[in-house]
Motif scaffolding. Structure first.
Motif, PDB file in Angstrom:
ATOM      1  N   GLY A   1      -2.956  -1.565  20.898  1.00  0.00           N
ATOM      2  CA  GLY A   1      -3.707  -0.567  21.651  1.00  0.00           C
ATOM      3  C   GLY A   1      -3.838  -0.810  23.140  1.00  0.00           C
ATOM      4  O   GLY A   1      -3.374   0.008  23.950  1.00  0.00           O
ATOM      5  N   PRO A   2      -4.456  -1.906  23.575  1.00  0.00           N
ATOM      6  CA  PRO A   2      -4.643  -2.102  25.020  1.00  0.00           C
ATOM      7  C   PRO A   2      -3.341  -2.123  25.825  1.00  0.00           C
ATOM      8  O   PRO A   2      -3.251  -1.451  26.849  1.00  0.00           O
ATOM      9  CB  PRO A   2      -5.398  -3.437  25.105  1.00  0.00           C
ATOM     10  N   PRO A   3      -2.299  -2.832  25.380  1.00  0.00           N
ATOM     11  CA  PRO A   3      -1.070  -2.811  26.175  1.00  0.00           C
ATOM     12  C   PRO A   3      -0.427  -1.424  26.240  1.00  0.00           C
ATOM     13  O   PRO A   3       0.131  -1.042  27.264  1.00  0.00           O
ATOM     14  CB  PRO A   3      -0.140  -3.790  25.464  1.00  0.00           C
ATOM     15  N   LEU A   4      -0.515  -0.666  25.152  1.00  0.00           N
ATOM     16  CA  LEU A   4       0.110   0.651  25.147  1.00  0.00           C
ATOM     17  C   LEU A   4      -0.676   1.662  25.977  1.00  0.00           C
ATOM     18  O   LEU A   4      -0.095   2.531  26.619  1.00  0.00           O
ATOM     19  CB  LEU A   4       0.272   1.171  23.720  1.00  0.00           C
ATOM     20  N   ARG A   5      -1.991   1.542  25.971  1.00  0.00           N
ATOM     21  CA  ARG A   5      -2.813   2.480  26.739  1.00  0.00           C
ATOM     22  C   ARG A   5      -2.845   2.127  28.218  1.00  0.00           C
ATOM     23  O   ARG A   5      -2.678   2.982  29.075  1.00  0.00           O
ATOM     24  CB  ARG A   5      -4.239   2.495  26.180  1.00  0.00           C
ATOM     25  N   ARG A   6      -3.119   0.852  28.508  1.00  0.00           N
ATOM     26  CA  ARG A   6      -3.396   0.467  29.898  1.00  0.00           C
ATOM     27  C   ARG A   6      -2.315  -0.396  30.524  1.00  0.00           C
ATOM     28  O   ARG A   6      -2.395  -0.713  31.703  1.00  0.00           O
ATOM     29  CB  ARG A   6      -4.724  -0.278  29.953  1.00  0.00           C
TER      30      ARG A   6
ATOM     31  N   ALA B   1       2.444   0.367  28.597  1.00  0.00           N
ATOM     32  CA  ALA B   1       1.569   1.477  29.016  1.00  0.00           C
ATOM     33  C   ALA B   1       2.218   2.833  28.782  1.00  0.00           C
ATOM     34  O   ALA B   1       3.378   2.939  28.433  1.00  0.00           O
ATOM     35  CB  ALA B   1       1.123   1.340  30.468  1.00  0.00           C
ATOM     36  N   GLY B   2       1.414   3.869  28.959  1.00  0.00           N
ATOM     37  CA  GLY B   2       1.916   5.225  28.877  1.00  0.00           C
ATOM     38  C   GLY B   2       2.132   5.753  27.474  1.00  0.00           C
ATOM     39  O   GLY B   2       2.877   6.705  27.287  1.00  0.00           O
ATOM     40  N   TRP B   3       1.510   5.170  26.480  1.00  0.00           N
ATOM     41  CA  TRP B   3       1.631   5.615  25.102  1.00  0.00           C
ATOM     42  C   TRP B   3       0.284   6.113  24.596  1.00  0.00           C
ATOM     43  O   TRP B   3      -0.766   5.676  25.054  1.00  0.00           O
ATOM     44  CB  TRP B   3       2.069   4.472  24.201  1.00  0.00           C
TER      45      TRP B   3
ATOM     46  N   VAL C   1       0.645  11.366   6.717  1.00  0.00           N
ATOM     47  CA  VAL C   1      -0.406  10.591   7.368  1.00  0.00           C
ATOM     48  C   VAL C   1       0.075   9.143   7.460  1.00  0.00           C
ATOM     49  O   VAL C   1      -0.138   8.348   6.536  1.00  0.00           O
ATOM     50  CB  VAL C   1      -1.748  10.679   6.611  1.00  0.00           C
ATOM     51  N   PRO C   2       0.774   8.787   8.552  1.00  0.00           N
ATOM     52  CA  PRO C   2       1.156   7.385   8.711  1.00  0.00           C
ATOM     53  C   PRO C   2      -0.077   6.535   8.988  1.00  0.00           C
ATOM     54  O   PRO C   2      -1.112   7.052   9.426  1.00  0.00           O
ATOM     55  CB  PRO C   2       2.093   7.404   9.919  1.00  0.00           C
ATOM     56  N   ASP C   3       0.023   5.248   8.741  1.00  0.00           N
ATOM     57  CA  ASP C   3      -1.110   4.367   9.036  1.00  0.00           C
ATOM     58  C   ASP C   3      -1.361   4.303  10.535  1.00  0.00           C
ATOM     59  O   ASP C   3      -2.514   4.298  10.979  1.00  0.00           O
ATOM     60  CB  ASP C   3      -0.864   2.979   8.460  1.00  0.00           C
ATOM     61  N   LEU C   4      -0.297   4.251  11.311  1.00  0.00           N
ATOM     62  CA  LEU C   4      -0.376   4.271  12.772  1.00  0.00           C
ATOM     63  C   LEU C   4       0.811   5.078  13.286  1.00  0.00           C
ATOM     64  O   LEU C   4       1.866   5.095  12.658  1.00  0.00           O
ATOM     65  CB  LEU C   4      -0.289   2.859  13.360  1.00  0.00           C
ATOM     66  N   ALA C   5       0.634   5.714  14.423  1.00  0.00           N
ATOM     67  CA  ALA C   5       1.744   6.404  15.085  1.00  0.00           C
ATOM     68  C   ALA C   5       1.488   6.379  16.578  1.00  0.00           C
ATOM     69  O   ALA C   5       0.340   6.293  17.030  1.00  0.00           O
ATOM     70  CB  ALA C   5       1.881   7.839  14.584  1.00  0.00           C
ATOM     71  N   ALA C   6       2.588   6.444  17.336  1.00  0.00           N
ATOM     72  CA  ALA C   6       2.464   6.425  18.799  1.00  0.00           C
ATOM     73  C   ALA C   6       3.484   7.368  19.418  1.00  0.00           C
ATOM     74  O   ALA C   6       4.587   7.532  18.904  1.00  0.00           O
ATOM     75  CB  ALA C   6       2.665   5.001  19.333  1.00  0.00           C
ATOM     76  N   TRP C   7       3.044   7.954  20.525  1.00  0.00           N
ATOM     77  CA  TRP C   7       3.859   8.889  21.284  1.00  0.00           C
ATOM     78  C   TRP C   7       3.943   8.420  22.726  1.00  0.00           C
ATOM     79  O   TRP C   7       2.920   8.041  23.309  1.00  0.00           O
ATOM     80  CB  TRP C   7       3.230  10.281  21.304  1.00  0.00           C
ATOM     81  N   ARG C   8       5.130   8.475  23.299  1.00  0.00           N
ATOM     82  CA  ARG C   8       5.253   8.275  24.740  1.00  0.00           C
ATOM     83  C   ARG C   8       4.618   9.484  25.416  1.00  0.00           C
ATOM     84  O   ARG C   8       4.641  10.594  24.867  1.00  0.00           O
ATOM     85  CB  ARG C   8       6.727   8.172  25.134  1.00  0.00           C
ATOM     86  N   ARG C   9       4.090   9.287  26.592  1.00  0.00           N
ATOM     87  CA  ARG C   9       3.453  10.393  27.328  1.00  0.00           C
ATOM     88  C   ARG C   9       4.440  11.527  27.611  1.00  0.00           C
ATOM     89  O   ARG C   9       4.045  12.678  27.697  1.00  0.00           O
ATOM     90  CB  ARG C   9       2.831   9.893  28.632  1.00  0.00           C
TER      91      ARG C   9
ATOM     92  N   SER D   1      -5.615  -2.177  10.917  1.00  0.00           N
ATOM     93  CA  SER D   1      -6.622  -2.276  11.990  1.00  0.00           C
ATOM     94  C   SER D   1      -6.229  -3.319  13.027  1.00  0.00           C
ATOM     95  O   SER D   1      -6.301  -3.076  14.230  1.00  0.00           O
ATOM     96  CB  SER D   1      -7.991  -2.632  11.410  1.00  0.00           C
ATOM     97  N   ARG D   2      -5.819  -4.483  12.543  1.00  0.00           N
ATOM     98  CA  ARG D   2      -5.455  -5.558  13.483  1.00  0.00           C
ATOM     99  C   ARG D   2      -4.210  -5.198  14.291  1.00  0.00           C
ATOM    100  O   ARG D   2      -4.118  -5.522  15.473  1.00  0.00           O
ATOM    101  CB  ARG D   2      -5.263  -6.868  12.736  1.00  0.00           C
TER     102      ARG D   2
END
Length: 188
Positions: free
Chosen positions: A52-57, A63-65, A83-91, A45-46
């Motif tokens: 979250g904020p830097p990747l989204r905005r 940004a751009g994730w 089911v990873p705990d977290l995952a991210a995709w570039r736009r 969670s932490r």
């Protein structure tokens, strides 16, 4: 490789898993795990809160994730269900989220938070699927050892880029633009 005489598990087996369990199918074998313990959930969670904020905005980051908690991934031709705990995709990789209950586009980054009951499974079973699918970076976060291992795709294998520990302030690939205070992941 699983026993060829054994029936391969499918998505139906995932859907029939006990309520509250995390169910995955890798190489045709169903694995179920209980929901994470508090130390595991806290670290995950932490980490999501920090990234979250830097990747989204782009607030202090790239940004751009798209960053998701516990996304269900269907990867490969038969597919493996992880089911990873977290995952991210570039736009560029995932321009928009599908309406389906799962994603079939490999992430650019995956994070597994290790617990005593899942560490072996995460390392020996899930990481090879991420490698096969070309996931660029994998983070292994161990809240008990208070470590972050950063793996980077290096041709046909992963290379250990760095191991960080305790209260270090780090910049870790692929999110070097974000300074992460590891102490936040372990603080109870």
């Amino acid at each position: 490789m699983g026993d060829p005489a054994r029936k391969r598990a499918t998505y139906d087996d995932v859907l029939k898993a006990p309520v509250g369990a995390i169910a995955e199918v890798i190489d045709g074998v169903l694995s179920t795990h209980p929901r994470p313990a508090p130390a595991h959930a806290l670290a995950s969670s932490r980490l999501g809160e920090e990234l979250g904020p830097p990747l989204r905005r782009g607030a202090g980051g790239p940004a751009g994730w798209i960053l998701l908690d516990e996304p269900e991934l269907h990867l490969g031709s038969e597919p493996d269900i992880l089911v990873p705990d977290l995952a991210a995709w570039r736009r560029e990789t995932l321009p928009e989220l599908p309406d389906a209950a799962y994603l079939s586009v490999r992430p650019d980054w995956a994070c597994e938070v290790l617990s005593p009951s899942t560490a072996r499974h995460d390392r020996r079973t899930k990481v090879p699927v991420y490698l096969r699918e070309g996931v660029g970076h994998v983070w292994l976060v161990d809240p008990h050892a208070r470590t972050l291992e950063v793996l980077g795709l290096d041709g046909a294998t992963y290379r250990l880029i760095a191991t960080f520990a305790d209260a270090e302030r780090v910049r870790a690939a692929p999110f070097e633009a974000i300074e992460l205070d590891l102490a936040l992941l372990w603080a109870r």
